[in-house]
Design an enzyme around this catalytic site. Structure first.
Site, PDB file in Angstrom:
ATOM      1  N   HIS A 304      38.973  -9.139 -67.314  1.00  0.00           N
ATOM      2  CA  HIS A 304      38.464  -9.546 -66.005  1.00  0.00           C
ATOM      3  C   HIS A 304      36.954  -9.324 -66.008  1.00  0.00           C
ATOM      4  O   HIS A 304      36.483  -8.199 -66.171  1.00  0.00           O
ATOM      5  CB  HIS A 304      39.121  -8.699 -64.910  1.00  0.00           C
ATOM      6  CG  HIS A 304      38.823  -9.150 -63.518  1.00  0.00           C
ATOM      7  ND1 HIS A 304      37.565  -9.125 -62.975  1.00  0.00           N
ATOM      8  CD2 HIS A 304      39.624  -9.649 -62.549  1.00  0.00           C
ATOM      9  CE1 HIS A 304      37.606  -9.578 -61.734  1.00  0.00           C
ATOM     10  NE2 HIS A 304      38.849  -9.901 -61.458  1.00  0.00           N
ATOM     11  N   HIS A 347      37.273   1.019 -60.170  1.00  0.00           N
ATOM     12  CA  HIS A 347      35.926   1.356 -60.613  1.00  0.00           C
ATOM     13  C   HIS A 347      35.164   2.153 -59.560  1.00  0.00           C
ATOM     14  O   HIS A 347      35.550   2.225 -58.399  1.00  0.00           O
ATOM     15  CB  HIS A 347      35.135   0.106 -61.006  1.00  0.00           C
ATOM     16  CG  HIS A 347      34.775  -0.815 -59.863  1.00  0.00           C
ATOM     17  ND1 HIS A 347      35.681  -1.532 -59.149  1.00  0.00           N
ATOM     18  CD2 HIS A 347      33.571  -1.145 -59.344  1.00  0.00           C
ATOM     19  CE1 HIS A 347      35.085  -2.269 -58.237  1.00  0.00           C
ATOM     20  NE2 HIS A 347      33.794  -2.051 -58.321  1.00  0.00           N
ATOM     21  N   GLU A 353      29.437  -1.636 -51.421  1.00  0.00           N
ATOM     22  CA  GLU A 353      30.096  -2.909 -51.193  1.00  0.00           C
ATOM     23  C   GLU A 353      30.699  -2.994 -49.784  1.00  0.00           C
ATOM     24  O   GLU A 353      31.586  -2.213 -49.437  1.00  0.00           O
ATOM     25  CB  GLU A 353      31.210  -3.116 -52.226  1.00  0.00           C
ATOM     26  CG  GLU A 353      30.727  -3.030 -53.673  1.00  0.00           C
ATOM     27  CD  GLU A 353      31.866  -3.023 -54.663  1.00  0.00           C
ATOM     28  OE1 GLU A 353      33.041  -3.075 -54.229  1.00  0.00           O
ATOM     29  OE2 GLU A 353      31.607  -2.960 -55.881  1.00  0.00           O
ATOM     30  N   HIS A 377      33.146   0.251 -49.367  1.00  0.00           N
ATOM     31  CA  HIS A 377      33.260   1.167 -50.496  1.00  0.00           C
ATOM     32  C   HIS A 377      31.836   1.537 -50.912  1.00  0.00           C
ATOM     33  O   HIS A 377      31.159   0.753 -51.574  1.00  0.00           O
ATOM     34  CB  HIS A 377      34.022   0.516 -51.644  1.00  0.00           C
ATOM     35  CG  HIS A 377      35.404   0.087 -51.258  1.00  0.00           C
ATOM     36  ND1 HIS A 377      35.867  -1.200 -51.403  1.00  0.00           N
ATOM     37  CD2 HIS A 377      36.416   0.787 -50.703  1.00  0.00           C
ATOM     38  CE1 HIS A 377      37.108  -1.278 -50.973  1.00  0.00           C
ATOM     39  NE2 HIS A 377      37.471  -0.079 -50.531  1.00  0.00           N
ATOM     40  N   HIS A 383      37.477   2.856 -55.966  1.00  0.00           N
ATOM     41  CA  HIS A 383      38.304   1.877 -55.262  1.00  0.00           C
ATOM     42  C   HIS A 383      38.893   0.918 -56.271  1.00  0.00           C
ATOM     43  O   HIS A 383      38.554   0.930 -57.453  1.00  0.00           O
ATOM     44  CB  HIS A 383      37.505   1.126 -54.192  1.00  0.00           C
ATOM     45  CG  HIS A 383      36.236   0.508 -54.680  1.00  0.00           C
ATOM     46  ND1 HIS A 383      35.112   1.233 -55.001  1.00  0.00           N
ATOM     47  CD2 HIS A 383      35.911  -0.785 -54.939  1.00  0.00           C
ATOM     48  CE1 HIS A 383      34.143   0.440 -55.411  1.00  0.00           C
ATOM     49  NE2 HIS A 383      34.611  -0.810 -55.401  1.00  0.00           N
TER      50      HIS A 383
END
Length: 453
Positions: A304, A347, A353, A377, A383
């Protein structure tokens, strides 16, 4: 003079008009509503046509490098000095600016909210602004604020400009019409628009009550991210950005202008509309963008990629590769990676964010994160997918799957985002958000296979 270029005296006429746009990001545009209103070969003739006043609106210092030097020349019925009378203080108590520290007692946490309810009393766009987070320093022109807006009334004779930063508007419910001094922009859910610092505008509702998100950018203005190895195409392509053609309002009625300046608000009263620009040219202007035209790139074999591949716009800081703000979306797309945990991985991040959901579901949080909702976050707070999302992604048959009916976004900044009192105390705050990770099991048992029972 065709129908689209006629001056209008009211919202009904604007509802019937088909406003036009000019394509391109950062172009040097020129547009006029009356033939010959735009001077040719010069910016400030001694006596402009139609008795107009020539005025420059600068979005950068005069000596900024060519690539970042931004200004537009406006040819208007009255100069802006006639739009600014004596100012008085004005109160918008829910609109906050950074630094806004120690505003609440809520401890540090990962946070999520349900949608903000629509107002029950008449509320226009600026009175319906609710600040969720602030970051950086508005007077130092660094950082941002994340807002939610709700409104059920037009700004009829009230106007607004923000000297503190540009506004990136992300509608979530209902269409919004920004009637600006440089043209008219209609923007609906699935689209965004950017209103430059200092631009005067008012807001009308196209089809009933509205709700959406706003990123107030205190720093360097938004631009397109460098594509690097991606090359010349994909992501947000310049031709898909639309800037409005000129439009003006000649109205001799009492009006007000509200100004946001260094975190405070001021109002002045005038006897005419300030939206009186008959022609303009330059590269400092509002624009809109349809998120459906974003061409995503991604992994076509395994793993990803970083979410930075979904960046639509970025506002640079003084440090290369570390954004003052990134505006990132998670649009419909194909997931095809082999032997890969396909949702975003767990991560911790030096960036902070703020996320919102325009419609559909977000693949990492299928429960609890709903359209109109928000999450925060902050930097270095862990998270990732909730327990059910992890289970599903860990066991699913990895055939190609198209993620449809989804559009989430993120305002990401290098600065920590400080919560406002409104955000900390609103009834929409989900007290149980952190519990979404409680059911993540220990699967280590000392064997290579692990325990997947």
């Amino acid at each position: 003079m065709n129908e689209m270029s006629k001056p209008s005296s009211g919202q009904d006429a604007r509802r019937e008009a088909g406003f036009t746009y000019m394509p391109g990001f950062g172009n040097d545009f020129e547009t006029e509503t009356l033939p010959g209103a735009l001077p040719q070969g010069r910016n400030s003739p001694q006596r402009p046509a139609y008795g107009l006043y020539a005025e420059q609106l600068s979005g950068s210092p005069f000596t900024a490098p060519r690539g970042t030097n931004e200004r537009s020349w406006l040819y208007r019925i009255r100069p802006s000095v006639k739009h600014h009378g004596r100012f008085k203080r004005f109160d918008l108590p829910h609109w906050k600016s950074a630094p806004n520290v120690g505003d609440h007692e809520l401890p540090l946490a990962q946070l999520r909210w349900n949608p903000t309810p629509m107002p029950t009393q008449p509320t226009d766009f600026i009175h319906g602004m609710r600040t969720m987070t602030t970051a950086g320093d508005v007077q130092g022109q660094a950082g941002m604020a994340a807002h939610i807006y709700v409104a059920n009334a037009d700004m009829v004779d009230d106007h607004f400009f923000n000297a503190d930063g540009e506004l990136l508007v992300v509608p979530q419910v209902g269409g919004v019409r920004f009637v600006t001094e440089m043209g008219v922009i209609d923007v609906r859910p699935g689209e965004i628009c950017v209103l430059p610092r200092g631009l005067t505008f008012k807001v009308e509702l196209i089809d009933g009550p509205v709700r959406g998100y706003v990123c107030e950018n205190y720093g360097a203005k938004f631009t397109l991210p460098d594509r690097g190895p991606i090359g010349a195409n994909c992501l947000a392509n310049p031709r898909d950005f639309k800037t409005p053609t000129a439009w003006f309002e000649e109205k001799e009625t009492p009006c007000r202008i509200v100004v946001k300046w260094c975190g405070s608000f001021h109002v002045t009263e005038i006897g005419h509309s300030p939206l009186d620009v008959v022609a303009w040219h330059g590269n400092y202007a509002p624009y809109k963008y349809d998120l459906a035209t974003f061409s995503p790139v991604g992994a076509i074999l395994f793993d990803h990629p970083d979410p930075s591949i979904f960046t639509v716009l970025t506002a640079p800081s003084g440090e290369e590769g570390t954004a003052n703000i990134d505006f990132v979306i998670f649009p419909p797309r194909w997931a095809v990676a082999e032997d890969t945990f396909r949702p975003p991985w767990y991560h911790r991040n030096i960036m902070s964010e703020f996320m919102g959901l325009i419609h559909g579901q977000y693949d990492a949080k299928e429960e609890g994160f709903v359209p109109g909702g928000m999450s925060l976050h902050n930097m270095m707070l862990a998270h990732g997918p909730d327990a059910s999302g992890f289970e599903k992604a860990s066991r699913v048959d990895l055939k190609p799957v198209k993620l449809e009916n989804t559009m989430a976004f993120m305002f990401e900044t290098r600065f920590p985002q400080m919560l406002t009192r409104f955000a900390a105390e609103t009834d929409t705050l989900q007290d149980n958000y952190v519990e979404c990770w409680e059911d993540l099991k220990k699967r280590f048992n000392g064997t290579p296979e692990g325990d997947w029972s």
